[in-house]
Design a protein around this motif. Structure first.
Motif, PDB file in Angstrom:
ATOM      1  N   THR A 247      34.297  34.402  44.458  1.00 14.06           N
ATOM      2  CA  THR A 247      35.378  33.995  45.257  1.00 14.06           C
ATOM      3  C   THR A 247      36.748  34.542  45.268  1.00 14.06           C
ATOM      4  OG1 THR A 247      33.939  31.721  45.061  1.00 14.06           O
ATOM      5  CG2 THR A 247      36.133  31.681  45.919  1.00 14.06           C
ATOM      6  N   HIS A 248      37.145  34.586  44.060  1.00 16.65           N
ATOM      7  CA  HIS A 248      38.585  35.189  44.179  1.00 16.65           C
ATOM      8  C   HIS A 248      38.630  36.509  44.558  1.00 16.65           C
ATOM      9  CE1 HIS A 248      40.879  31.802  42.519  1.00 16.65           C
ATOM     10  NE2 HIS A 248      39.908  31.716  41.428  1.00 16.65           N
ATOM     11  N   ARG A 249      37.714  37.195  44.295  1.00 19.08           N
ATOM     12  CA  ARG A 249      37.486  38.723  44.639  1.00 19.08           C
ATOM     13  C   ARG A 249      37.594  38.827  46.209  1.00 19.08           C
ATOM     14  NH1 ARG A 249      34.862  43.932  42.030  1.00 19.08           N
ATOM     15  NH2 ARG A 249      34.166  45.155  44.044  1.00 19.08           N
ATOM     16  N   VAL A 250      36.729  37.814  46.860  1.00 19.70           N
ATOM     17  CA  VAL A 250      36.999  38.072  48.318  1.00 19.70           C
ATOM     18  C   VAL A 250      38.386  37.438  48.899  1.00 19.70           C
ATOM     19  CG1 VAL A 250      35.680  36.991  50.473  1.00 19.70           C
ATOM     20  CG2 VAL A 250      34.281  37.819  48.296  1.00 19.70           C
ATOM     21  N   GLU A 251      38.837  36.437  48.148  1.00 17.48           N
ATOM     22  CA  GLU A 251      39.962  35.803  48.629  1.00 17.48           C
ATOM     23  C   GLU A 251      41.133  36.649  48.274  1.00 17.48           C
ATOM     24  OE1 GLU A 251      42.601  31.915  47.642  1.00 17.48           O
ATOM     25  OE2 GLU A 251      41.663  32.745  46.202  1.00 17.48           O
ATOM     26  N   PHE A 252      41.179  37.286  47.310  1.00 16.50           N
ATOM     27  CA  PHE A 252      42.301  38.592  47.044  1.00 16.50           C
ATOM     28  C   PHE A 252      42.295  39.785  47.930  1.00 16.50           C
ATOM     29  CE2 PHE A 252      43.216  37.701  42.208  1.00 16.50           C
ATOM     30  CZ  PHE A 252      43.584  36.384  42.669  1.00 16.50           C
ATOM     31  N   ALA A 253      40.949  39.949  48.384  1.00 20.07           N
ATOM     32  CA  ALA A 253      40.588  41.205  49.109  1.00 20.07           C
ATOM     33  C   ALA A 253      41.165  40.885  50.647  1.00 20.07           C
ATOM     34  CB  ALA A 253      39.162  41.648  49.175  1.00 20.07           C
ATOM     35  N   SER A 254      40.790  39.572  51.100  1.00 22.18           N
ATOM     36  CA  SER A 254      41.351  39.225  52.270  1.00 22.18           C
ATOM     37  C   SER A 254      42.931  39.307  52.599  1.00 22.18           C
ATOM     38  CB  SER A 254      40.853  37.872  52.593  1.00 22.18           C
ATOM     39  OG  SER A 254      41.402  37.269  53.687  1.00 22.18           O
ATOM     40  N   VAL A 255      43.553  38.886  51.402  1.00 20.81           N
ATOM     41  CA  VAL A 255      45.135  38.719  51.636  1.00 20.81           C
ATOM     42  C   VAL A 255      45.323  40.359  51.436  1.00 20.81           C
ATOM     43  CG1 VAL A 255      47.125  38.038  50.487  1.00 20.81           C
ATOM     44  CG2 VAL A 255      45.093  36.469  50.715  1.00 20.81           C
ATOM     45  N   ILE A 256      45.072  41.028  50.772  1.00 19.39           N
ATOM     46  CA  ILE A 256      45.419  42.355  50.602  1.00 19.39           C
ATOM     47  C   ILE A 256      45.276  43.162  51.663  1.00 19.39           C
ATOM     48  CG2 ILE A 256      45.360  44.666  49.360  1.00 19.39           C
ATOM     49  CD1 ILE A 256      44.442  43.111  46.734  1.00 19.39           C
ATOM     50  N   LYS A 257      44.148  42.881  52.451  1.00 24.78           N
ATOM     51  CA  LYS A 257      43.804  43.764  53.574  1.00 24.78           C
ATOM     52  C   LYS A 257      44.862  43.210  54.949  1.00 24.78           C
ATOM     53  CE  LYS A 257      39.946  43.879  56.694  1.00 24.78           C
ATOM     54  NZ  LYS A 257      38.510  43.289  56.684  1.00 24.78           N
ATOM     55  N   ARG A 258      45.065  42.002  54.750  1.00 28.88           N
ATOM     56  CA  ARG A 258      45.789  41.375  55.940  1.00 28.88           C
ATOM     57  C   ARG A 258      47.316  41.616  55.823  1.00 28.88           C
ATOM     58  NH1 ARG A 258      42.510  38.432  59.443  1.00 28.88           N
ATOM     59  NH2 ARG A 258      44.403  37.163  60.386  1.00 28.88           N
ATOM     60  N   ARG A 259      47.702  41.457  54.431  1.00 25.13           N
ATOM     61  CA  ARG A 259      49.243  41.340  54.167  1.00 25.13           C
ATOM     62  C   ARG A 259      49.783  42.566  53.426  1.00 25.13           C
ATOM     63  NH1 ARG A 259      49.932  35.252  53.129  1.00 25.13           N
ATOM     64  NH2 ARG A 259      47.753  34.943  53.480  1.00 25.13           N
ATOM     65  N   GLY A 260      48.868  43.063  52.656  1.00 27.70           N
ATOM     66  CA  GLY A 260      49.436  44.304  51.877  1.00 27.70           C
ATOM     67  C   GLY A 260      49.427  43.794  50.436  1.00 27.70           C
ATOM     68  N   MET A 261      49.621  44.832  49.478  1.00 28.10           N
ATOM     69  CA  MET A 261      49.519  44.579  48.301  1.00 28.10           C
ATOM     70  C   MET A 261      50.854  43.650  47.548  1.00 28.10           C
ATOM     71  SD  MET A 261      48.040  44.714  45.252  1.00 28.10           S
ATOM     72  CE  MET A 261      46.895  45.996  44.970  1.00 28.10           C
ATOM     73  N   ASP A 262      51.906  43.989  48.189  1.00 25.14           N
ATOM     74  CA  ASP A 262      53.122  43.310  47.780  1.00 25.14           C
ATOM     75  C   ASP A 262      53.167  41.958  48.132  1.00 25.14           C
ATOM     76  OD1 ASP A 262      54.321  45.193  46.202  1.00 25.14           O
ATOM     77  OD2 ASP A 262      54.877  46.460  47.941  1.00 25.14           O
ATOM     78  N   SER A 263      52.882  41.565  49.475  1.00 27.13           N
ATOM     79  CA  SER A 263      52.897  40.188  50.000  1.00 27.13           C
ATOM     80  C   SER A 263      51.876  39.586  48.948  1.00 27.13           C
ATOM     81  CB  SER A 263      52.486  40.211  51.309  1.00 27.13           C
ATOM     82  OG  SER A 263      53.059  40.928  52.050  1.00 27.13           O
ATOM     83  N   PHE A 264      50.480  40.244  48.685  1.00 22.36           N
ATOM     84  CA  PHE A 264      49.686  39.378  47.816  1.00 22.36           C
ATOM     85  C   PHE A 264      50.117  39.204  46.542  1.00 22.36           C
ATOM     86  CE2 PHE A 264      46.680  40.829  44.304  1.00 22.36           C
ATOM     87  CZ  PHE A 264      46.037  39.526  44.360  1.00 22.36           C
TER      88      PHE A 264
END
Lengths: 221, 276
Positions: free
Chosen positions: A187-204
């Motif tokens: 669950t966290h892996r997919v959540e993290f991937a979604s945020v990184i993909k949409r907003r980038g590593m720094d925003s994540f």
């Protein structure tokens, strides 16, 4: 008349047994054959003691503050879980494209993030009973999976929690927790991937820090 | 039985059969094994319509915020736990024929018999489903629906969809909701305003039991949309497996890798990370 007879307590209990044995006789299926007590596996013992620690840390709501419960929970998590493996798995392939500064930032915030999130999510549980259902060993590259059930008051269906336990450098560590079939790591892996993909590593990373900060404010109250 | 009623029944039967045939055809062509590559996040999320879904999700959140959640809160505030348990028991009991039918379609005989016995006991000794007594004699509820039946028959889940008002779903479960509604004998037995009452009651009942959970979940998620998506998908596959263990996640061993990570850090500190 019949209804009256079975509504009285003794009658109902006796009736239950008759009905139950009839049902079993009529339909010779093995219904819900749950082993009565815990198996004596080392991994099971480890989870049992970890679970008892968690229950006693989270149970006492009146004499402890959220910050104290969170602190106790952090110790259990850091000692019982292999946070390094978890953190690395959860960020997945984005680790490889992260700069070393981003990696350091991630490592700094990850444990705080997990502690905050789960201390908050688990804080509504009031030390319900905790029992081991079965232990399945040697699944997936030598990991053990310990299947437990959290019993709840008022006859609600118990919650199934599976711990995936790995022997790392001589001691048992939890590497994943699955609640009713829902893997925390996945669950966290997919959540993290979604945020990184949409907003980038720094925003994540900002999101993780913000979550820690917000939870910290709540804890102070 | 009048002729009109009989032909109505036949039409109904024909409709169900037609759906079953279509579904059977679907089953044969659309079940593809999931790809092995776990690292591919498109497989993990399976959400090609994410942009539309997020709009629908925001709409649902709004409806929930202004209507469903307040209603659920009033319900919890006004009706004591005992009364809410009775409502839940009645609604669960009305669902048993559906559980039975789907367990049969999945050839899960033990579960089918359990549902049948539960319905029999709870409807009679339990005074029309008012009291859940089957649980006490070892007959635990086993939810089965047509979405799960389709999965057992080999239909793939398809892309993730957020349906207006119904929330997280996918084509398989959306068809499942529709067929489930057609299959359910109470859909026929109840009058239209009773059907609506049942629908509304079950919505408020469901929501009232997750007021705090969902609030905490939203507060502690960095992306609530994707958290709910993942919870829905894993919850459904757990229901389809009837709680059996899933294939294990490929969690690598990290202790040996640590050293190479350190080395990799040294390299990428100077140069650029060259992935993607």
């Amino acid at each position: 008349m019949k209804l009256m007879a079975i509504v009285t307590r003794g009658g109902l209990a006796g009736r239950r047994q008759i009905i139950a044995s009839l049902a079993v006789l009529l339909f010779s299926f093995s219904m819900a054959s749950v082993p009565a007590s815990a198996n004596d596996g080392e991994a099971g013992k480890f989870i049992l003691s970890l679970g008892e620690r968690a229950v006693s840390a989270l149970r006492d709501k009146e004499n402890t503050t959220f910050a104290e419960r969170e602190f106790a929970f952090r110790r259990i998590l850091v000692e019982g879980f292999h946070m390094h493996t978890i953190g690395r798995f959860v960020i997945g392939r984005h680790w490889r494209s992260a700069t070393s500064a981003q990696r350091r930032a991630y490592n700094d915030v990850f444990v705080d993030f997990i502690v905050r999130v789960y201390a908050s999510r688990l804080d509504s549980y009031n030390g319900e009973n905790f029992g081991i259902k079965e232990i399945i060993t040697s699944v997936a590259g030598g990991d053990s999976i310990v299947r437990t059930q959290i019993l709840r008051p008022s006859g609600a269906a118990p919650i199934g929690v599976d711990f995936r336990v790995r022997l790392i450098e001589g001691s048992y560590k939890v590497v994943d927790v699955t609640v009713e079939g829902i893997s925390m790591l996945h669950t966290h892996r997919v959540e993290f991937a979604s945020v990184i993909k949409r907003r980038g590593m720094d925003s994540f990373l900002d999101e993780l820090r913000a979550q820690v900060a917000v939870r910290g404010e709540n804890a102070a109250n | 039985m009048t002729f009109a009623a009989a032909s109505g029944k036949l039409k109904y039967l024909g409709r169900v059969l037609a759906v079953l045939v279509v579904v059977g055809i679907l089953a044969n062509c659309s079940s593809t094994p999931p790809p092995e590559d776990y690292a591919d996040e498109n497989y993990s999320a399976n959400d090609p319509y994410e942009d539309i879904n997020r709009v629908t999700f925001a709409f649902n959140q709004t409806v929930d915020g202004v209507l469903l959640k307040p209603l659920a809160e009033i319900y919890v505030g006004v009706v004591p736990q005992w009364g809410r348990d009775r409502v839940n028991d009645i609604l669960n009991n009305l669902g048993e024929p559906g559980n039975f039918a789907n367990a049969m379609l999945q050839w899960e005989l033990e579960r089918a018999v359990t549902s049948m016995l539960r319905f029999a006991f709870n409807s009679t000794i339990g005074l029309g489903g008012f009291f859940e007594i089957a649980e006490d004699i070892g007959l635990s509820r086993a939810d089965e629906d047509f979405g799960q039946t389709l999965a057992i028959w080999g239909v793939g889940e398809g892309p993730y969809l957020v349906l207006p008002l119904f929330g997280p779903s996918n084509p398989r479960d959306a068809v499942g909701i529709g067929v489930g509604w057609l299959m359910d004998p109470f859909t026929r037995a109840l009058r239209s305003h009773e059907r609506f009452q049942r629908f509304a009651a079950s919505g408020i009942d469901q929501r009232s039991r997750h007021i705090d959970d969902l609030e905490t979940l939203e507060e502690t998620s960095i992306d609530f949309y994707s958290t709910l998506r993942e919870l829905y998908r894993q919850h459904r596959s757990n229901e389809i497996r009837n709680g059996e263990l899933p294939p294990p996640l490929p969690i690598p061993s990290i202790t040996l890798e640590e050293y190479s990570d350190e080395e990799f850090d040294q390299v990428s500190a100077n140069g650029q990370a060259s992935e993607e």
